[in-house]
Design an enzyme around this catalytic site. Structure first.
Site, PDB file in Angstrom:
ATOM      1  N   HIS A   1     -59.001  74.377 119.073  1.00  0.00           N
ATOM      2  CA  HIS A   1     -58.270  75.542 119.608  1.00  0.00           C
ATOM      3  C   HIS A   1     -57.912  76.527 118.489  1.00  0.00           C
ATOM      4  O   HIS A   1     -58.025  77.743 118.659  1.00  0.00           O
ATOM      5  CB  HIS A   1     -56.945  75.109 120.251  1.00  0.00           C
TER       6      HIS A   1
ATOM      7  N   CYS B   1     -57.386  69.849 129.457  1.00  0.00           N
ATOM      8  CA  CYS B   1     -56.760  70.865 128.613  1.00  0.00           C
ATOM      9  C   CYS B   1     -55.757  71.635 129.458  1.00  0.00           C
ATOM     10  O   CYS B   1     -56.059  72.012 130.595  1.00  0.00           O
ATOM     11  CB  CYS B   1     -57.836  71.809 128.070  1.00  0.00           C
TER      12      CYS B   1
ATOM     13  N   GLN C   1     -52.581  78.679 122.889  1.00  0.00           N
ATOM     14  CA  GLN C   1     -52.305  78.429 124.309  1.00  0.00           C
ATOM     15  C   GLN C   1     -51.015  79.094 124.793  1.00  0.00           C
ATOM     16  O   GLN C   1     -50.758  79.139 125.993  1.00  0.00           O
ATOM     17  CB  GLN C   1     -52.262  76.922 124.578  1.00  0.00           C
TER      18      GLN C   1
ATOM     19  N   GLU D   1     -57.145  69.949 119.431  1.00  0.00           N
ATOM     20  CA  GLU D   1     -56.208  71.019 119.056  1.00  0.00           C
ATOM     21  C   GLU D   1     -56.737  71.847 117.885  1.00  0.00           C
ATOM     22  O   GLU D   1     -56.605  73.071 117.871  1.00  0.00           O
ATOM     23  CB  GLU D   1     -54.827  70.435 118.711  1.00  0.00           C
TER      24      GLU D   1
HETATM   25 ZN    ZN Z   1     -56.696  72.312 125.054  1.00  0.00          ZN
END
Ligand code: ZN
Length: 194
Positions: free
Chosen positions: A153, A107, A50, A150
């Protein structure tokens, strides 16, 4: 220092994170930046993807959430949650311990998009901390959901991939415009830097 959070459409969000094998000052700096970025954005978790880095690294802190409780068990004993927050998880893996149930999720890479996602309520987590020490614990509630979100991700999986088809259909126009906006911004960056 906080880092910009990348939005849906950024290629880093679809990259599987590289295993981390060096636990040095630059990793600690990155962890500090991720924590600062997560707190500033009022998030309960942030994955390296991210902030545009495809690594097996995530930070989580659910201690501020009063309406959605969590518990954490180490070596068969429940411990005080706050004493273990924030969690820094390097190279984590998750084993599901219970059947999936539906719960609300958002998110930081998908501003203003929320949906009910099915995930197990209780999981076992194996990981390393930022010094490379082994971590193993069981957790439930919001913490279990957040860690699963997470860890997804870190493998390039996004919560829209787990959204019920009907909800995804509802969000499709917003998702499409977010993806286009992100990609246009990236192209502009490329042009100005070349
Ligand atoms: Zn997220």
């Amino acid at each position: 220092m906080t880092m910009p959070i990348v939005k849906y459409g950024h290629p880093a969000l679809r990259q599987r994170g590289k295993t981390i094998d060096t636990f040095d000052a630059s990793l600690h700096r990155l962890v500090d930046e991720m924590l600062e970025t997560m707190y500033q954005a009022d998030g309960v978790g942030l994955a390296a993807q991210q902030i545009g880095k495809a690594l097996q690294l995530t930070v989580v802190d659910v201690s501020q959430s009063e309406d959605r409780p969590s518990s954490i068990t180490i070596g068969g004993k429940e411990v005080v949650l706050e004493e273990h927050m924030p969690l820094v998880l390097v190279n984590p893996s998750v084993e599901k311990l219970t059947a999936p149930i539906s719960g609300p999720e958002g998110c930081l890479s998908f501003p203003e998009i929320y949906a009910d996602i099915e995930r197990p309520e209780r999981v076992e987590v194996t990981a390393q901390d930022q010094e490379g020490h082994c971590l193993n614990f069981e957790c439930d509630g919001l913490l279990a959901k957040a860690i699963q979100h997470e860890v997804d991700h870190l493998n390039g999986i996004l919560f829209i991939d787990r959204m019920p088809a009907k909800e995804k259909e509802h969000w499709r126009p917003k998702l499409e415009s977010m993806r286009k906006e992100t990609q246009q911004a990236l192209q502009k960056d490329e042009k100005t830097s070349s």
